[in-house]
Design an enzyme around this catalytic site. Structure first.
Site, PDB file in Angstrom:
ATOM      1  N   ARG A  62      96.594 -77.005 -43.013  1.00  0.00           N
ATOM      2  CA  ARG A  62      97.015 -76.662 -41.647  1.00  0.00           C
ATOM      3  C   ARG A  62      97.218 -75.152 -41.516  1.00  0.00           C
ATOM      4  O   ARG A  62      97.097 -74.578 -40.457  1.00  0.00           O
ATOM      5  CB  ARG A  62      98.282 -77.430 -41.230  1.00  0.00           C
ATOM      6  CG  ARG A  62      98.825 -77.007 -39.858  1.00  0.00           C
ATOM      7  CD  ARG A  62      99.696 -78.062 -39.176  1.00  0.00           C
ATOM      8  NE  ARG A  62     100.661 -78.678 -40.070  1.00  0.00           N
ATOM      9  CZ  ARG A  62     101.774 -78.083 -40.543  1.00  0.00           C
ATOM     10  NH1 ARG A  62     102.084 -76.868 -40.169  1.00  0.00           N
ATOM     11  NH2 ARG A  62     102.564 -78.724 -41.375  1.00  0.00           N
ATOM     12  N   TYR A 115      88.381 -74.595 -16.050  1.00  0.00           N
ATOM     13  CA  TYR A 115      88.136 -75.876 -16.693  1.00  0.00           C
ATOM     14  C   TYR A 115      89.318 -76.807 -16.351  1.00  0.00           C
ATOM     15  O   TYR A 115      90.465 -76.375 -16.390  1.00  0.00           O
ATOM     16  CB  TYR A 115      88.010 -75.663 -18.203  1.00  0.00           C
ATOM     17  CG  TYR A 115      87.883 -76.946 -18.966  1.00  0.00           C
ATOM     18  CD1 TYR A 115      86.723 -77.713 -18.879  1.00  0.00           C
ATOM     19  CD2 TYR A 115      88.922 -77.415 -19.758  1.00  0.00           C
ATOM     20  CE1 TYR A 115      86.608 -78.906 -19.562  1.00  0.00           C
ATOM     21  CE2 TYR A 115      88.814 -78.609 -20.453  1.00  0.00           C
ATOM     22  CZ  TYR A 115      87.651 -79.349 -20.348  1.00  0.00           C
ATOM     23  OH  TYR A 115      87.546 -80.531 -21.028  1.00  0.00           O
ATOM     24  N   ASP A 187      88.100 -67.108 -21.241  1.00  0.00           N
ATOM     25  CA  ASP A 187      87.390 -68.246 -21.826  1.00  0.00           C
ATOM     26  C   ASP A 187      85.884 -67.980 -21.700  1.00  0.00           C
ATOM     27  O   ASP A 187      85.332 -67.983 -20.602  1.00  0.00           O
ATOM     28  CB  ASP A 187      87.821 -69.515 -21.074  1.00  0.00           C
ATOM     29  CG  ASP A 187      87.175 -70.786 -21.614  1.00  0.00           C
ATOM     30  OD1 ASP A 187      86.064 -70.707 -22.159  1.00  0.00           O
ATOM     31  OD2 ASP A 187      87.783 -71.864 -21.458  1.00  0.00           O
ATOM     32  N   LYS A 212      81.015 -76.840 -27.384  1.00  0.00           N
ATOM     33  CA  LYS A 212      79.887 -76.620 -26.486  1.00  0.00           C
ATOM     34  C   LYS A 212      78.774 -75.857 -27.220  1.00  0.00           C
ATOM     35  O   LYS A 212      78.275 -76.348 -28.209  1.00  0.00           O
ATOM     36  CB  LYS A 212      80.382 -75.908 -25.234  1.00  0.00           C
ATOM     37  CG  LYS A 212      81.694 -76.496 -24.654  1.00  0.00           C
ATOM     38  CD  LYS A 212      81.550 -77.899 -24.095  1.00  0.00           C
ATOM     39  CE  LYS A 212      82.882 -78.565 -23.763  1.00  0.00           C
ATOM     40  NZ  LYS A 212      83.764 -77.840 -22.873  1.00  0.00           N
TER      41      LYS A 212
HETATM   42  C1  LIG Z   1      85.182 -77.911 -22.571  1.00  0.00           C
HETATM   43  C2  LIG Z   1      85.893 -76.692 -22.160  1.00  0.00           C
HETATM   44  C3  LIG Z   1      87.203 -76.432 -22.605  1.00  0.00           C
HETATM   45  C4  LIG Z   1      87.974 -77.406 -23.452  1.00  0.00           C
HETATM   46  O1  LIG Z   1      87.418 -77.559 -24.709  1.00  0.00           O
HETATM   47  P1  LIG Z   1      87.595 -78.897 -25.618  1.00  0.00           P
HETATM   48  O2  LIG Z   1      86.856 -78.550 -26.851  1.00  0.00           O
HETATM   49  O3  LIG Z   1      87.005 -80.026 -24.838  1.00  0.00           O
HETATM   50  O4  LIG Z   1      89.062 -79.077 -25.822  1.00  0.00           O
HETATM   51  C5  LIG Z   1      87.795 -75.251 -22.224  1.00  0.00           C
HETATM   52  N1  LIG Z   1      87.146 -74.365 -21.433  1.00  0.00           N
HETATM   53  C6  LIG Z   1      85.900 -74.590 -20.976  1.00  0.00           C
HETATM   54  C7  LIG Z   1      85.246 -73.576 -20.106  1.00  0.00           C
HETATM   55  C8  LIG Z   1      85.234 -75.758 -21.330  1.00  0.00           C
HETATM   56  O5  LIG Z   1      83.992 -75.968 -20.859  1.00  0.00           O
END
Ligand SMILES: *Cc1c(COP(=O)(O)O)cnc(C)c1O
Length: 402
Positions: A62, A115, A187, A212
């Site tokens: 962790r 998001y 982000d 992603k």
């Molecule tokens: C999918 C997504 C998230 C969240 O990510 P997870 O891996 O599903 O927790 C945050 N920001 C954006 C822009 C996303 O597309």
């Protein structure tokens, strides 16, 4: 590896070689998956020294793991930051980053379009902790600046925004942040470091849902935050260590493997998305197409300035209403109806009923997410095949069944 060597400068090369932990025991090309919860100390003194930070070395997964470390080092090299921390999900990275930098009585300025779960966290959960937020139209810099208060600590946003592909001007936001001594948290999931490196525009902390494009194969949930060594140490020693949204070594290994092909994948996603955006724009049954690569998009001038290309996600509206959008989506044969993005498969979803159902209809209207908006993550299939599938579904959409 040494990033100061000129032949390690390009992102295609760094995605493959940077941050390598390797295998000193056997010399295997691929870094081993250190699938272990804990690490053995030679003696009590060594354990004590590691806990005291007086000796380098791993303690417990962790708190750190060599396979996860390779991913962190690689991502820091790709985002041009000093360090990075990996999490069990993108939301793990978002929540740990924000909570490490906000406390009761603090205020943040956030984009009204985000998001869905980032919006839910900031809009609903933070109120329980006495953290205040002002949501703004992030494209309106005077609105962003006007929202800054005495107790404002940071600005949080995405660009392009999930799901409607509105883009924010990082340079303008950075000027406001520097003037008021605010932290910027961005982000970068939709672009990946191949298309956009926010550190070049002064962004302090850069978050990715590694689920992603970074992983790219639809088989892992993960998150990353990149930033200064001081910030990453702070996040690791507080919200990561004590709240525990840690990434597993196996997932880190899969994401490192995905990263080796990141630049070729992203370029192909862009090639396909450009073709699809042109096709959709010319189609009589498509009402609107939102893709920054199109000349008609308000952020088209940011291509070549803050983003290299427009990415692989397109938002659009079919003509007619919600029922037509549903009929269209249900007729698709190649494209899967699924949330997530950045995978080899083309995925299509309806934000109002899926990813952005965390918003009320009023909040969606405020954020510019219409009830008929459809988001497509253009995959790596042949562009003609994706277009062919959309075409047959659009034709069937028009045949209304009584
Ligand atoms: C999918 C997504 C998230 C969240 O990510 P997870 O891996 O599903 O927790 C945050 N920001 C954006 C822009 C996303 O597309």
């Amino acid at each position: 590896m040494s990033s100061s060597k000129s032949h390690f400068n390009n992102i295609e090369t760094r995605a493959i070689h940077a941050g390598r932990v390797g295998d000193p025991s056997f010399g295997s090309l691929a870094t081993p998956i250190h699938q272990t919860s804990t690490f053995i100390f030679d003696n009590v003194q060594q354990g004590a020294n590691r806990f005291a930070g007086e000796e380098q070395g791993y303690i417990y997964s962790r708190l750190g793991n060599p396979t996860v470390r390779e991913l962190e080092q690689k991502m820091a090299a790709l985002e041009n930051t000093e360090d990075a921390a990996a999490f069990g999900s993108g939301m793990g990275a978002v929540s740990a980053t924000l909570l490490a930098n906000l406390k009761q009585g603090d205020h943040l300025v956030a984009s009204s379009a985000l998001y869905g779960c980032s919006f839910a966290l900031i809009n609903h959960k933070f109120a329980d902790f006495g953290i205040e937020v002002t949501f703004v139209d992030i494209t309106d810099l005077s609105e962003v600046e006007d929202a800054v208060k005495e107790n404002t600590k940071l600005i949080y946003f995405e660009t392009p925004i999930n799901p409607n592909m509105v883009c924010a001007d990082m340079e303008g936001i950075n000027q406001i942040a520097k003037k008021h001594d605010l932290l910027t948290v961005m982000d970068n999931t939709f672009m990946s470091p191949v298309l956009q490196q926010p550190s070049d525009f002064g962004m302090d902390l850069i978050i990715h849902s590694a689920t992603k494009y970074l992983n790219g194969h639809g088989d892992v949930i993960g998150g990353i935050v990149c930033g200064s060594a001081e910030q990453i140490e702070h996040i690791k020693m507080t919200t990561q260590k004590d709240m525990g949204a840690t990434m597993s070594p196996n997932d880190a290994w899969l994401i490192c493997r995905g990263l080796k092909t990141l630049s070729v994948r992203v370029e192909r996603h862009c090639d396909n998305a450009e073709k699809l955006a042109d096709y959709l724009s010319a189609h009589p049954d498509i009402e609107a197409v939102y893709y920054p690569g199109l000349k008609s998009h308000p952020a088209n001038h940011l291509i070549g300035k803050q983003m290299k290309r427009a990415g692989g996600v397109i938002a659009f509206e079919v003509s007619g209403g919600f029922d037509d959008a549903v009929r269209f989506m249900n007729q698709l044969e190649l494209c899967h109806i699924a949330v997530s993005l950045g995978d080899a498969e083309t995925l299509i979803q309806h934000p109002a009923s899926m990813t952005h159902s965390t918003y009320t209809p009023e909040e969606r209207a405020e954020a510019g997410i219409s009830e008929t908006l459809i988001r497509i993550s253009v995959g790596l299939e042949h562009a003609d095949d994706i277009i062919g599938d959309l075409e047959q579904a659009l034709q069937k959409m028009k045949i209304k069944v009584a």
